[in-house]
Structures are given as C-alpha cells and as structure tokens.
Design a protein around this motif. Structure first.
Motif, PDB file in Angstrom:
ATOM      1  N   GLU A 118      11.046  -5.442  16.861  1.00 38.19           N
ATOM      2  CA  GLU A 118       9.892  -6.147  16.286  1.00 38.19           C
ATOM      3  C   GLU A 118       9.405  -5.453  15.019  1.00 38.19           C
ATOM      4  N   HIS A 119       9.413  -4.131  15.016  1.00 36.93           N
ATOM      5  CA  HIS A 119       8.955  -3.397  13.831  1.00 36.93           C
ATOM      6  C   HIS A 119       9.947  -3.570  12.676  1.00 36.93           C
ATOM      7  N   LEU A 120      11.227  -3.602  12.969  1.00 40.43           N
ATOM      8  CA  LEU A 120      12.226  -3.855  11.933  1.00 40.43           C
ATOM      9  C   LEU A 120      12.015  -5.237  11.308  1.00 40.43           C
ATOM     10  N   GLU A 121      11.702  -6.235  12.119  1.00 44.37           N
ATOM     11  CA  GLU A 121      11.396  -7.574  11.600  1.00 44.37           C
ATOM     12  C   GLU A 121      10.149  -7.542  10.727  1.00 44.37           C
ATOM     13  N   ARG A 122       9.137  -6.799  11.144  1.00 47.51           N
ATOM     14  CA  ARG A 122       7.896  -6.665  10.379  1.00 47.51           C
ATOM     15  C   ARG A 122       8.179  -6.046   9.009  1.00 47.51           C
ATOM     16  N   LEU A 123       9.011  -5.032   8.994  1.00 50.50           N
ATOM     17  CA  LEU A 123       9.361  -4.375   7.733  1.00 50.50           C
ATOM     18  C   LEU A 123      10.085  -5.333   6.789  1.00 50.50           C
ATOM     19  N   GLU A 124      10.956  -6.182   7.329  1.00 50.80           N
ATOM     20  CA  GLU A 124      11.678  -7.159   6.511  1.00 50.80           C
ATOM     21  C   GLU A 124      10.720  -8.138   5.837  1.00 50.80           C
ATOM     22  N   LYS A 125       9.638  -8.482   6.501  1.00 54.85           N
ATOM     23  CA  LYS A 125       8.687  -9.479   5.998  1.00 54.85           C
ATOM     24  C   LYS A 125       7.517  -8.875   5.218  1.00 54.85           C
ATOM     25  N   PHE A 126       7.381  -7.560   5.237  1.00 52.06           N
ATOM     26  CA  PHE A 126       6.181  -6.910   4.711  1.00 52.06           C
ATOM     27  C   PHE A 126       5.825  -7.323   3.282  1.00 52.06           C
ATOM     28  N   LYS A 127       6.761  -7.278   2.372  1.00 50.26           N
ATOM     29  CA  LYS A 127       6.444  -7.561   0.969  1.00 50.26           C
ATOM     30  C   LYS A 127       6.091  -9.034   0.735  1.00 50.26           C
ATOM     31  N   THR A 128       6.537  -9.924   1.617  1.00 55.40           N
ATOM     32  CA  THR A 128       6.128 -11.327   1.533  1.00 55.40           C
ATOM     33  C   THR A 128       4.660 -11.468   1.908  1.00 55.40           C
ATOM     34  N   PHE A 129       4.244 -10.739   2.931  1.00 58.42           N
ATOM     35  CA  PHE A 129       2.862 -10.817   3.396  1.00 58.42           C
ATOM     36  C   PHE A 129       1.909  -9.936   2.582  1.00 58.42           C
ATOM     37  N   PHE A 130       2.428  -8.869   2.006  1.00 59.42           N
ATOM     38  CA  PHE A 130       1.612  -7.934   1.234  1.00 59.42           C
ATOM     39  C   PHE A 130       2.226  -7.744  -0.164  1.00 59.42           C
ATOM     40  N   PRO A 131       2.203  -8.782  -1.011  1.00 55.55           N
ATOM     41  CA  PRO A 131       2.861  -8.690  -2.316  1.00 55.55           C
ATOM     42  C   PRO A 131       2.247  -7.632  -3.233  1.00 55.55           C
ATOM     43  N   GLU A 132       1.047  -7.198  -2.955  1.00 60.59           N
ATOM     44  CA  GLU A 132       0.417  -6.156  -3.770  1.00 60.59           C
ATOM     45  C   GLU A 132       1.160  -4.816  -3.677  1.00 60.59           C
ATOM     46  N   TYR A 133       2.069  -4.689  -2.692  1.00 63.92           N
ATOM     47  CA  TYR A 133       2.850  -3.456  -2.522  1.00 63.92           C
ATOM     48  C   TYR A 133       4.312  -3.636  -2.947  1.00 63.92           C
ATOM     49  N   ASN A 134       4.621  -4.698  -3.676  1.00 63.14           N
ATOM     50  CA  ASN A 134       6.013  -4.985  -4.067  1.00 63.14           C
ATOM     51  C   ASN A 134       6.654  -3.883  -4.892  1.00 63.14           C
ATOM     52  N   LYS A 135       5.888  -3.115  -5.624  1.00 65.59           N
ATOM     53  CA  LYS A 135       6.465  -2.062  -6.461  1.00 65.59           C
ATOM     54  C   LYS A 135       6.630  -0.735  -5.730  1.00 65.59           C
ATOM     55  N   ARG A 136       6.180  -0.675  -4.496  1.00 65.81           N
ATOM     56  CA  ARG A 136       6.316   0.560  -3.713  1.00 65.81           C
ATOM     57  C   ARG A 136       7.573   0.520  -2.849  1.00 65.81           C
ATOM     58  N   LYS A 137       8.107   1.695  -2.572  1.00 65.13           N
ATOM     59  CA  LYS A 137       9.177   1.827  -1.590  1.00 65.13           C
ATOM     60  C   LYS A 137       8.522   1.719  -0.220  1.00 65.13           C
ATOM     61  N   VAL A 138       9.127   0.959   0.652  1.00 62.67           N
ATOM     62  CA  VAL A 138       8.557   0.750   1.986  1.00 62.67           C
ATOM     63  C   VAL A 138       9.462   1.418   3.013  1.00 62.67           C
ATOM     64  N   VAL A 139       8.866   2.222   3.890  1.00 65.66           N
ATOM     65  CA  VAL A 139       9.584   2.844   4.995  1.00 65.66           C
ATOM     66  C   VAL A 139       8.801   2.594   6.276  1.00 65.66           C
ATOM     67  N   GLY A 140       9.483   2.753   7.397  1.00 66.38           N
ATOM     68  CA  GLY A 140       8.855   2.489   8.680  1.00 66.38           C
ATOM     69  C   GLY A 140       8.836   3.707   9.573  1.00 66.38           C
ATOM     70  N   ALA A 141       7.856   3.718  10.471  1.00 72.44           N
ATOM     71  CA  ALA A 141       7.726   4.796  11.453  1.00 72.44           C
ATOM     72  C   ALA A 141       7.187   4.211  12.751  1.00 72.44           C
ATOM     73  N   LEU A 142       7.540   4.868  13.839  1.00 72.03           N
ATOM     74  CA  LEU A 142       7.057   4.492  15.162  1.00 72.03           C
ATOM     75  C   LEU A 142       6.431   5.706  15.818  1.00 72.03           C
ATOM     76  N   GLY A 143       5.179   5.571  16.207  1.00 70.27           N
ATOM     77  CA  GLY A 143       4.508   6.622  16.964  1.00 70.27           C
ATOM     78  C   GLY A 143       4.534   6.253  18.429  1.00 70.27           C
ATOM     79  N   ARG A 144       4.775   7.252  19.268  1.00 70.24           N
ATOM     80  CA  ARG A 144       4.885   6.956  20.705  1.00 70.24           C
ATOM     81  C   ARG A 144       4.486   8.164  21.538  1.00 70.24           C
ATOM     82  N   ILE A 145       4.170   7.887  22.794  1.00 67.68           N
ATOM     83  CA  ILE A 145       3.904   8.943  23.764  1.00 67.68           C
ATOM     84  C   ILE A 145       5.077   9.050  24.726  1.00 67.68           C
TER      85      ILE A 145
END
Length: 110
Positions: free
Chosen positions: A45-72
C-alpha cells in the motif's frame, strides 16, 4: 529535514491520499507510514502511495521522493520486503527511532 507534517491529506478528482508523516527539505520529500504491526500488505500500500504522491501533491514535483516505514512489530518478513523495494525501515532503539537499513542500502526514488 526542515519541516515535518503529521496526518497530511489531500483530494484530487474525487480521490483522497493520506500520509502519516511527511518530512521535507529543499531536495527531498520523505513519506513515512507508521504501523504498530508491519505486514507485507502495508508495504504494498505504501509503494502504491509513493507512485501516486506527485499527482496528489504537485507542489513537491521538483523534490526527490523516498519512502520509509516505521514499525514496532514485524510480520511476514515485511521489513525485508520493504528493504528490497527501496524503502527505509525505521525501528525503535531505547527511547529513540533509528533507521534499520544497512550501509549498502540504496533507496528507491519516486
């Protein structure tokens, strides 16, 4: 990171995207999904979110986007699955959070 936002939501064309934690600076946007128990489905689900991120948040189109998962708790070797898919894995160490990826890790960019 210069700014950290919690529970960020936006809407586009009738769809919604929510990000647990968004950390940004001039070069990067880091999307962090926080789970008490991390499962492989959460990673997907997070990988899918990352794929769509720049479509939903175009103000960050010029930034490199990386993902992280926090867990216990980790189930189903989901930490290894996340690592293989280019995501940072964050865990606990005493009272602080630490990145668990080794020095050979290369994050995937979106």
């Amino acid at each position: 990171m210069d700014k950290v936002f919690q529970r960020v939501k936006t809407h586009r064309n009738g769809d919604e995207m929510a990000v647990d934690i968004l950390a940004i600076n001039g070069e990067y946007a880091v999307l962090i999904e926080a789970k008490s128990t991390l499962k492989i489905e959460d990673v997907k689900e997070h990988l899918e979110r990352l794929e769509k991120f720049k479509t939903f948040f175009p103000e960050y189109n010029k930034r490199k986007v990386v993902g992280a998962l926090g867990r216990i708790v980790i189930e189903e070797d989901s930490d290894k699955y996340a690592y293989r898919n280019g995501l940072f894995v964050i865990g606990e160490s005493g009272d602080t959070a630490v990145i668990l990826n080794d020095n050979g890790f290369k994050p995937k960019g979106w």
